[in-house]
Design an enzyme around this catalytic site. Structure first.
Site, PDB file in Angstrom:
ATOM      1  N   ALA A  81       0.805  -1.227   0.000  1.00  0.00           N
ATOM      2  CA  ALA A  81       0.000   0.000   0.000  1.00  0.00           C
ATOM      3  C   ALA A  81       0.833   1.270   0.000  1.00  0.00           C
ATOM      4  O   ALA A  81       0.312   2.349  -0.259  1.00  0.00           O
ATOM      5  CB  ALA A  81      -0.942   0.004   1.212  1.00  0.00           C
ATOM      6  N   GLY A  82       2.118   1.169   0.279  1.00  0.00           N
ATOM      7  CA  GLY A  82       2.927   2.368   0.440  1.00  0.00           C
ATOM      8  C   GLY A  82       3.127   3.146  -0.852  1.00  0.00           C
ATOM      9  O   GLY A  82       3.216   2.574  -1.935  1.00  0.00           O
TER      10      GLY A  82
ATOM     11  N   ARG B   3      10.083   8.436  -1.388  1.00  0.00           N
ATOM     12  CA  ARG B   3      11.505   8.601  -1.712  1.00  0.00           C
ATOM     13  C   ARG B   3      11.853   8.095  -3.104  1.00  0.00           C
ATOM     14  O   ARG B   3      12.945   8.362  -3.613  1.00  0.00           O
ATOM     15  CB  ARG B   3      12.370   7.897  -0.660  1.00  0.00           C
ATOM     16  CG  ARG B   3      12.468   8.682   0.645  1.00  0.00           C
ATOM     17  CD  ARG B   3      13.577   8.122   1.503  1.00  0.00           C
ATOM     18  NE  ARG B   3      13.197   6.880   2.155  1.00  0.00           N
ATOM     19  CZ  ARG B   3      14.057   5.966   2.578  1.00  0.00           C
ATOM     20  NH1 ARG B   3      15.350   6.117   2.360  1.00  0.00           N
ATOM     21  NH2 ARG B   3      13.636   4.871   3.176  1.00  0.00           N
TER      22      ARG B   3
ATOM     23  N   GLY C  56      -0.356   2.431   9.320  1.00  0.00           N
ATOM     24  CA  GLY C  56       0.573   1.507   9.950  1.00  0.00           C
ATOM     25  C   GLY C  56       0.391   0.086   9.456  1.00  0.00           C
ATOM     26  O   GLY C  56      -0.608  -0.251   8.811  1.00  0.00           O
TER      27      GLY C  56
ATOM     28  N   GLU D 141      10.193  -0.729  18.142  1.00  0.00           N
ATOM     29  CA  GLU D 141      10.562   0.136  17.021  1.00  0.00           C
ATOM     30  C   GLU D 141      11.687   1.071  17.448  1.00  0.00           C
ATOM     31  O   GLU D 141      11.765   1.484  18.623  1.00  0.00           O
ATOM     32  CB  GLU D 141       9.352   0.942  16.543  1.00  0.00           C
ATOM     33  CG  GLU D 141       8.240   0.110  15.959  1.00  0.00           C
ATOM     34  CD  GLU D 141       8.653  -0.592  14.677  1.00  0.00           C
ATOM     35  OE1 GLU D 141       9.544  -0.073  13.974  1.00  0.00           O
ATOM     36  OE2 GLU D 141       8.087  -1.666  14.390  1.00  0.00           O
TER      37      GLU D 141
ATOM     38  N   ASN E 249       5.918  -8.099 -42.928  1.00  0.00           N
ATOM     39  CA  ASN E 249       4.787  -8.779 -42.292  1.00  0.00           C
ATOM     40  C   ASN E 249       3.629  -7.869 -41.924  1.00  0.00           C
ATOM     41  O   ASN E 249       2.563  -8.363 -41.540  1.00  0.00           O
ATOM     42  CB  ASN E 249       5.268  -9.501 -41.028  1.00  0.00           C
ATOM     43  CG  ASN E 249       5.949  -8.557 -40.046  1.00  0.00           C
ATOM     44  OD1 ASN E 249       6.593  -7.589 -40.428  1.00  0.00           O
ATOM     45  ND2 ASN E 249       5.827  -8.845 -38.763  1.00  0.00           N
TER      46      ASN E 249
ATOM     47  N   SER F 182      18.785 -12.653 -55.596  1.00  0.00           N
ATOM     48  CA  SER F 182      19.178 -11.515 -54.776  1.00  0.00           C
ATOM     49  C   SER F 182      18.488 -10.244 -55.260  1.00  0.00           C
ATOM     50  O   SER F 182      18.355 -10.011 -56.466  1.00  0.00           O
ATOM     51  CB  SER F 182      20.696 -11.327 -54.829  1.00  0.00           C
ATOM     52  OG  SER F 182      21.341 -12.428 -54.257  1.00  0.00           O
TER      53      SER F 182
END
Length: 449
Positions: free
Chosen positions: A10-11, A15, A80, A154, A368, A405
């Site tokens: 979800a973030g 940055r 969170g 934390e 093609n 050719s």
């Protein structure tokens, strides 16, 4: 016991400086979330829930493209990690089994590590994946009580003594699914960040008298991607591991640091990969094949004994049989090239079938595309296509046939026939000399003005 995966994606990843959801940035040709899903696939999940937020529609589309059976839950506000996991509750209503929480921006968790966590669940109600980084920095710390995990702290909330702990939290957690959601319902946000931390469930489980344990892994597995620099580091880590595994499995990499693999590249033993080769997604190279320098392959299959390059490009749908030769500056797309056929120089072969031991001369183009539709070219076994032939599809050149050719072939060529489709040459005596004199005089006049 069945296992469910909950992958947090979800973030926004501010940055990254990007409008694209972070988990859709690519490593080795696949979005980060594809790597997380592939890692989780090792536990053979009965259900997979992706929790999306920023760019949820794009994340959902990518996840469903990878696995149409996944469920996508939306976290409208990012409050969170515990709040994010809670969004998966409805999707797992009635599920009986374990749940493992992974992260869409942490692509390198190994299958063996997840297997160890699943095994540890037999001894602990909650299992956390920990690691000991060279620089613990701002990671959450795992506070142990003997052999058991007591709590996770934390960094923002840790004391000086707790910050001195070397064992850190990866964020990956396994628990019984029902228990997981029960514990999450008790999580509060009375902390420095004002967020609902998933890590709090360890202390809550311990308060119930339940056991919590730790499985450890190498720091490299926990590499998260939060910036463009992290993305580059993740790419480098993937490539280093892929190169090492290829050589361990019997593949020769002449200059390993110059070869780049995709997340799903398969190369057989005794294959040789020369310098500066790039593999896009969907490539299989069989044993004994050789990919020569500066070639680019994507969505292609190369069989035994085939040689590709140097400076060749195989695009999606290129299927090379055994002992095929694809040479320098040749591009093949959506084409089956049969055993022993050769396309050695400066050619484009797209939407085509090339028969066994056919020889395609330099500068050949299968024309093609008419601007709206794609059309196929069929070249028979042992056919010889002269240099600078334009094959205007749909067209068939029969077995053992030949084109002169410089020909433009607009109609089918029967087996064994020679087709010449070019204007008759005319020589104008002295005309070149007169033309050059006229042009040089004009050039001198302009310089004198």
């Amino acid at each position: 016991m069945p296992t469910a995966l909950i992958i947090l994606a979800a973030g926004q990843g501010t940055r990254m400086r990007s409008d694209r959801p972070k988990v859709l940035h690519e490593v080795a040709g696949a979005p980060l979330i594809a790597h997380a899903m592939a890692a989780g696939a090792a536990v053979e999940p009965a259900r997979t829930v992706i929790v999306a937020g920023h760019g949820a529609e794009a994340v959902q589309a990518a996840a469903l493209d990878l696995d149409p059976d996944v469920t996508v839950a939306v976290q409208p506000e990012q409050l969170g990690t515990a709040h994010a996991v809670a969004q998966a509750r409805a999707a797992l209503d009635g599920f009986e089994g374990d749940a493992i929480v992974l992260y869409g921006d942490t692509p390198f968790i190994r299958p063996e590590t997840l297997a160890a966590m699943a095994e540890a669940r037999a001894r602990h109600a909650v299992v956390v994946l920990g690691f000991e980084p060279a620089e613990p920095g701002r990671y959450g710390r795992l506070v142990m009580a003997g052999d058991e995990l007591d709590r996770i702290v934390e960094y923002k909330d840790a004391s000086a003594a707790e910050r001195a702990i070397a064992l850190c939290n990866s964020g990956v957690i396994a628990a019984d699914a029902s228990l997981l959601f029960e514990l999450i319902a008790e999580v509060g946000n009375d902390n420095a960040a004002g967020e609902y931390y998933l890590t709090d469930i360890v202390a809550l489980a311990r308060a119930r008298g339940l056991s919590a344990g730790v499985v450890t892994c190498d720091e490299a597995e926990t590499l998260g991607v939060n910036s463009r620099a992290d993305l580059a580091a993740a790419e480098a880590a993937f490539q280093a591991r892929a190169r090492a595994e290829a050589m361990e499995n019997g593949v020769t990499l002449v200059a390993p640091e110059t070869v780049f693999f995709a997340y799903d590249t398969v190369v057989g033993r005794d294959a040789v990969i020369e310098p500066n080769v790039i593999f896009g997604p969907g490539v299989t190279v069989e044993s004994g094949a050789r990919i020569r320098a500066f070639s680019h392959l994507e969505g292609a299959h190369v069989s035994r004994g085939a040689v590709v390059g140097p400076y060749a490009r195989l695009r999606p749908g290129a299927e090379l049989a055994e002992d095929v030769r694809i040479g320098n500056f040749v591009e093949v797309k959506n084409a089956l090239v049969a055993e022993g056929a050769k396309i050695n120089h400066l050619s484009y072969v797209g939407d085509a079938t090339v028969g066994e031991h056919a020889n395609i001369g330099a500068g050949t183009v299968t024309c093609n595309y008419d601007g709206v539709f794609k059309h196929r070219t069929e070249i028979g076994a042992r056919a010889f296509i002269g240099s600078d032939t334009m094959l205007v599809a749909p067209v068939r050149v029969g077995a053992g046939a030949m084109t002169g050719s410089g020909s433009v072939i607009t109609g089918d060529v029967p087996d064994g026939a020679l087709a010449v489709g070019r204007a008759r040459q005319e020589n104008k005596p002295g005309l070149a000399t007169k033309l050059f004199e006229r042009l040089r005089a004009e050039k001198a006049r302009r310089k004198g003005e």
